[in-house]
Design a protein around this motif. Structure first.
Motif, PDB file in Angstrom:
ATOM      1  N   UNK A  88       0.813  -1.212   0.000  1.00  0.00           N
ATOM      2  CA  UNK A  88       0.000   0.000   0.000  1.00  0.00           C
ATOM      3  C   UNK A  88       0.847   1.262   0.000  1.00  0.00           C
ATOM      4  N   UNK A  89       2.156   1.081   0.097  1.00  0.00           N
ATOM      5  CA  UNK A  89       3.085   2.215   0.190  1.00  0.00           C
ATOM      6  C   UNK A  89       2.699   3.130   1.337  1.00  0.00           C
ATOM      7  N   UNK A  90       2.306   2.516   2.427  1.00  0.00           N
ATOM      8  CA  UNK A  90       1.867   3.232   3.624  1.00  0.00           C
ATOM      9  C   UNK A  90       3.015   3.259   4.622  1.00  0.00           C
ATOM     10  N   UNK A  91       3.601   4.394   4.824  1.00  0.00           N
ATOM     11  CA  UNK A  91       4.754   4.502   5.716  1.00  0.00           C
ATOM     12  C   UNK A  91       4.361   4.691   7.178  1.00  0.00           C
ATOM     13  N   UNK A  92       3.092   4.912   7.448  1.00  0.00           N
ATOM     14  CA  UNK A  92       2.664   5.121   8.825  1.00  0.00           C
ATOM     15  C   UNK A  92       2.518   3.812   9.591  1.00  0.00           C
TER      16      UNK A  92
END
Length: 78
Positions: free
Chosen positions: A22-26
Protein backbone atom coordinates in the motif's frame (compact mmCIF):
# COMPACT_ATOMS: atom_id res chain seq x y z
CA UNK A 1 8.80 -22.11 19.85
CA UNK A 2 5.77 -20.97 21.72
CA UNK A 3 2.59 -19.72 20.09
CA UNK A 4 3.32 -16.04 20.81
CA UNK A 5 6.51 -16.21 18.77
CA UNK A 6 4.60 -17.26 15.68
CA UNK A 7 1.87 -14.73 16.39
CA UNK A 8 4.42 -11.90 16.54
CA UNK A 9 6.13 -13.13 13.38
CA UNK A 10 2.83 -13.29 11.49
CA UNK A 11 1.91 -9.79 12.69
CA UNK A 12 5.33 -8.39 11.71
CA UNK A 13 5.30 -9.97 8.25
CA UNK A 14 1.66 -9.06 7.68
CA UNK A 15 2.14 -5.41 8.62
CA UNK A 16 5.34 -5.16 6.57
CA UNK A 17 3.66 -6.70 3.51
CA UNK A 18 0.59 -4.48 3.72
CA UNK A 19 2.77 -1.43 4.31
CA UNK A 20 4.93 -2.25 1.30
CA UNK A 21 2.03 -3.04 -1.02
CA UNK A 22 0.00 0.00 0.00
CA UNK A 23 3.08 2.22 0.19
CA UNK A 24 1.87 3.23 3.62
CA UNK A 25 4.75 4.50 5.72
CA UNK A 26 2.66 5.12 8.83
CA UNK A 27 2.10 1.44 9.60
CA UNK A 28 5.67 0.29 8.88
CA UNK A 29 7.03 1.08 12.39
CA UNK A 30 4.51 -1.34 13.87
CA UNK A 31 6.24 -4.17 12.00
CA UNK A 32 9.51 -3.32 13.75
CA UNK A 33 7.72 -3.36 17.09
CA UNK A 34 6.24 -6.78 16.35
CA UNK A 35 9.64 -8.09 15.26
CA UNK A 36 11.13 -6.86 18.54
CA UNK A 37 8.38 -8.62 20.47
CA UNK A 38 9.10 -11.83 18.52
CA UNK A 39 12.76 -11.62 19.49
CA UNK A 40 11.78 -11.14 23.13
CA UNK A 41 9.49 -14.16 22.89
CA UNK A 42 12.35 -16.22 21.48
CA UNK A 43 14.41 -15.10 24.49
CA UNK A 44 11.56 -16.27 26.76
CA UNK A 45 10.69 -12.80 28.05
CA UNK A 46 7.43 -12.16 29.87
CA UNK A 47 4.36 -11.46 27.72
CA UNK A 48 3.79 -8.09 29.39
CA UNK A 49 7.32 -7.04 28.46
CA UNK A 50 6.66 -8.09 24.87
CA UNK A 51 3.60 -5.84 24.67
CA UNK A 52 5.46 -2.94 26.25
CA UNK A 53 8.32 -3.41 23.78
CA UNK A 54 5.87 -3.65 20.89
CA UNK A 55 4.28 -0.29 21.70
CA UNK A 56 7.48 1.43 22.81
CA UNK A 57 9.60 0.43 19.81
CA UNK A 58 6.75 1.17 17.41
CA UNK A 59 6.21 4.63 18.91
CA UNK A 60 9.91 5.52 18.93
CA UNK A 61 10.45 4.36 15.34
CA UNK A 62 7.26 6.13 14.22
CA UNK A 63 8.34 9.44 15.74
CA UNK A 64 11.92 9.11 14.49
CA UNK A 65 10.92 8.28 10.92
CA UNK A 66 8.26 10.95 10.67
CA UNK A 67 10.37 13.63 12.36
CA UNK A 68 13.16 13.12 9.84
CA UNK A 69 10.73 12.83 6.97
CA UNK A 70 8.66 15.94 7.63
CA UNK A 71 10.92 18.33 9.54
CA UNK A 72 12.27 19.92 6.37
CA UNK A 73 8.83 20.80 5.08
CA UNK A 74 7.70 22.63 8.19
CA UNK A 75 10.73 24.75 8.95
CA UNK A 76 10.24 28.49 8.69
CA UNK A 77 11.98 29.88 5.63
CA UNK A 78 14.24 32.89 6.05
Amino acid sequence: MRIWFWAWVIVAVGIAAVSALARDRYSAPWASGAATAAVLEALRADLALQWVAFFAVSAVVFVAVNRVRYSGRHVAKR
